[in-house]
Every structure is written in structure tokens, then in C-alpha cells.
Design a protein around this motif. Structure first.
Motif, PDB file in Angstrom:
ATOM      1  N   LYS A  55       0.817  -1.221   0.000  1.00 29.46           N
ATOM      2  CA  LYS A  55       0.000   0.000   0.000  1.00 29.46           C
ATOM      3  C   LYS A  55       0.850   1.270   0.000  1.00 29.46           C
ATOM      4  N   SER A  56       1.902   1.274   0.837  1.00 30.89           N
ATOM      5  CA  SER A  56       2.759   2.475   0.915  1.00 30.89           C
ATOM      6  C   SER A  56       3.448   2.736  -0.416  1.00 30.89           C
ATOM      7  N   THR A  57       3.926   1.677  -1.046  1.00 26.77           N
ATOM      8  CA  THR A  57       4.576   1.810  -2.361  1.00 26.77           C
ATOM      9  C   THR A  57       3.583   2.345  -3.387  1.00 26.77           C
ATOM     10  N   THR A  58       2.351   1.828  -3.341  1.00 26.45           N
ATOM     11  CA  THR A  58       1.322   2.263  -4.294  1.00 26.45           C
ATOM     12  C   THR A  58       0.925   3.716  -4.031  1.00 26.45           C
ATOM     13  N   CYS A 103      -8.034  -1.141  -3.915  1.00 29.86           N
ATOM     14  CA  CYS A 103      -7.465  -2.096  -2.957  1.00 29.86           C
ATOM     15  C   CYS A 103      -6.206  -2.712  -3.555  1.00 29.86           C
ATOM     16  N   VAL A 104      -5.107  -2.684  -2.779  1.00 29.10           N
ATOM     17  CA  VAL A 104      -3.885  -3.352  -3.244  1.00 29.10           C
ATOM     18  C   VAL A 104      -3.906  -4.790  -2.758  1.00 29.10           C
ATOM     19  N   MET A 105      -3.361  -5.703  -3.567  1.00 31.74           N
ATOM     20  CA  MET A 105      -3.314  -7.087  -3.103  1.00 31.74           C
ATOM     21  C   MET A 105      -2.166  -7.873  -3.718  1.00 31.74           C
ATOM     22  N   ILE A 106      -1.817  -8.918  -3.011  1.00 35.30           N
ATOM     23  CA  ILE A 106      -0.772  -9.840  -3.434  1.00 35.30           C
ATOM     24  C   ILE A 106      -1.112 -11.178  -2.791  1.00 35.30           C
ATOM     25  N   ASP A 107      -0.510 -12.263  -3.272  1.00 36.81           N
ATOM     26  CA  ASP A 107      -0.824 -13.573  -2.684  1.00 36.81           C
ATOM     27  C   ASP A 107      -0.324 -13.647  -1.232  1.00 36.81           C
ATOM     28  N   ASP A 119     -13.649  -0.535  -5.955  1.00 38.16           N
ATOM     29  CA  ASP A 119     -13.911  -0.207  -7.364  1.00 38.16           C
ATOM     30  C   ASP A 119     -12.739  -0.622  -8.241  1.00 38.16           C
ATOM     31  N   TYR A 120     -11.539  -0.590  -7.666  1.00 36.05           N
ATOM     32  CA  TYR A 120     -10.329  -0.930  -8.406  1.00 36.05           C
ATOM     33  C   TYR A 120      -9.478  -1.871  -7.560  1.00 36.05           C
ATOM     34  N   VAL A 121      -8.765  -2.790  -8.223  1.00 38.19           N
ATOM     35  CA  VAL A 121      -7.828  -3.672  -7.519  1.00 38.19           C
ATOM     36  C   VAL A 121      -6.464  -3.518  -8.194  1.00 38.19           C
ATOM     37  N   ILE A 122      -5.430  -3.324  -7.373  1.00 40.42           N
ATOM     38  CA  ILE A 122      -4.067  -3.146  -7.881  1.00 40.42           C
ATOM     39  C   ILE A 122      -3.222  -4.319  -7.390  1.00 40.42           C
ATOM     40  N   VAL A 123      -2.715  -5.121  -8.314  1.00 41.60           N
ATOM     41  CA  VAL A 123      -1.849  -6.250  -7.963  1.00 41.60           C
ATOM     42  C   VAL A 123      -0.417  -5.728  -7.870  1.00 41.60           C
ATOM     43  N   THR A 124       0.205  -5.917  -6.709  1.00 40.15           N
ATOM     44  CA  THR A 124       1.513  -5.291  -6.460  1.00 40.15           C
ATOM     45  C   THR A 124       2.674  -6.290  -6.565  1.00 40.15           C
ATOM     46  N   GLN A 161      -1.039   0.028 -13.449  1.00 43.83           N
ATOM     47  CA  GLN A 161      -2.429  -0.031 -12.977  1.00 43.83           C
ATOM     48  C   GLN A 161      -2.876   1.311 -12.398  1.00 43.83           C
ATOM     49  N   VAL A 162      -1.973   1.991 -11.691  1.00 41.57           N
ATOM     50  CA  VAL A 162      -2.270   3.325 -11.148  1.00 41.57           C
ATOM     51  C   VAL A 162      -2.598   4.277 -12.298  1.00 41.57           C
ATOM     52  N   ASP A 163      -1.812   4.210 -13.381  1.00 41.17           N
ATOM     53  CA  ASP A 163      -2.046   5.076 -14.547  1.00 41.17           C
ATOM     54  C   ASP A 163      -3.429   4.830 -15.159  1.00 41.17           C
ATOM     55  N   VAL A 164      -3.818   3.555 -15.235  1.00 39.09           N
ATOM     56  CA  VAL A 164      -5.135   3.202 -15.798  1.00 39.09           C
ATOM     57  C   VAL A 164      -6.254   3.750 -14.903  1.00 39.09           C
ATOM     58  N   ILE A 165      -6.088   3.599 -13.591  1.00 40.07           N
ATOM     59  CA  ILE A 165      -7.096   4.089 -12.634  1.00 40.07           C
ATOM     60  C   ILE A 165      -7.228   5.609 -12.742  1.00 40.07           C
TER      61      ILE A 165
END
Length: 197
Positions: free
Chosen positions: A15-18, A127-131, A168-173, A182-186
Motif C-alpha cells: 500500500k505504501s509503495t502504491t 485495494c492493493v493485493m498480493i498472494d 472499485d479498483y484492484v491493484i496487484v503489487t 495499474q495506477v495510470d489506468v485508474i
């Protein structure tokens, strides 16, 4: 017109990186954790209030997170007492940021966005997510937390599947470059919505 985007995700998900990528792209970013640090620091708005309830939590004129952790560990009621002091102050800090920001898109980096009901103040949520395995590796690599503490934090947060389903949006980090794309698309999508509003 300004657009408020909530940014959330569980611990160690990037999240901080995003948030830094949104800042880099020209958004104003408010960070809930940084707000708490300001409130706990010398002269911070939470210091006197916490000292009146838990005098041992304040050292050298500032709230000690380590002392708070120990108090919370011993007293199950302590966390809700501390939250009752801190949450309204964090809310005031966020309102001040909102009123002073000059940018069109405001990003609110809030780990407990859904848990605190703050999503109701946002125009959209990312929402940011990773496995789970990468998440655990990232958190434990910081060497500031035990596996037990990590499990406790996860226990207080909504499951990431629920957070991402409500967003509304999911960002895979998985990589910074992928997150940036993904940030650019959002941002392009938000700017499109603002232009048509």
C-alpha cells in the motif's frame, strides 16, 4: 471538483509503495499511519488524552507505540479506549488535509478503510493485493514483527478477498512497474469520470 480515492489493503500488500506511485503521478496523498505518528509525537493532539488514561504510555513527551503494545497486550479493553481517543483526531487531521489540498485527485491511504466505515467518505476505493505467501514474506522480512503479531493484525482486518470485492479498483503489487501501470489506468478512468461529471 475534487475526487476522493480511498486506498486500502492488508499489511504487507504494497500500500505504501502504491501510495507513493499516486503521489508521483500528481495526486495529493493523506496517510493514516503518518497522521497517527503526528498525533503521538511531541506536541501531538493525542499525547495528553492518552497520558490521562494510560500515563505509562507517554515517554519523553510523546506516545510510545511499544508501551501501547504492552498495555494492549495486558488489557483487552485498552485498544477500544485508545481508538476512542485517536479515531476522532485522525478524522480531524483528514478533514484538514481535504480542506487544504489543491489537487484534483485526493488519495486517502487508510489500512482500516472498510473497518472504520471511512469508505463512505470516498468517491471510489482502490485495494492493493498480493498472494498470501508474498505478503507474509514481505512482513516478516521487515524484522519488526513476529509471526504471532502478524496473525493478530490480520485477525483485526477484513479478509483481503472481501476488501477487494468491495473496491472499485484492484491493484496487484507483484512488481512496482505493474503497480504503476495499474495506477495510470485508474487515474485515466477517474479523470474521464471527472470530465463527464
Amino acid at each position: 471538483m475534487t475526487f476522493s480515492l480511498g486506498l486500502t489493503g492488508s499489511i504487507g500488500m504494497g500500500k505504501s509503495t502504491t501510495a507513493a506511485l499516486f503521489l508521483e503521478a500528481g495526486c495529493a496523498v493523506w496517510d493514516a499511519d503518518a497522521a497517527v505518528h503526528r498525533l503521538y509525537d511531541k506536541g501531538g493532539a493525542a499525547v495528553a488524552a492518552i497520558q490521562s488514561v494510560y500515563p505509562g504510555a507517554v515517554l519523553d513527551g510523546q506516545v510510545s507505540r511499544e508501551a501501547l503494545k504492552q498495555i494492549i497486550g495486558k488489557d483487552p479493553k485498552a485498544l477500544s479506549m485508545i481508538e476512542a481517543i485517536v479515531h476522532p483526531l485522525v478524522s480531524q487531521d483528514r478533514s484538514k488535509f481535504r480542506s487544504e489540498a489543491k489537487n484534483d485527485i485526493l488519495v486517502f491511504d487508510i489500512p482500516l478503510l472498510f473497518e472504520t466505515g471511512s469508505d463512505s467518505e470516498m468517491d471510489a476505493v482502490a485495494c492493493v493485493m498480493i498472494d498470501a505467501e508474498t505478503q507474509k514474506d514481505r512482513v516478516l522480512a521487515r524484522e519488526t514483527m513476529t509471526v504471532e503479531q502478524f496473525s493478530q493484525i490480520l485477525g483485526k482486518q477484513l479478509p483481503i478477498e472481501e476488501k477487494s470485492a468491495r473496491s472499485d479498483y484492484v491493484i496487484v503489487t507483484d512488481t512496482v512497474d505493474h503497480a504503476r501501470a495499474q495506477v495510470d489506468v485508474i487515474l485515466a478512468d477517474i479523470k474521464g469520470k471527472m470530465a463527464n461529471a
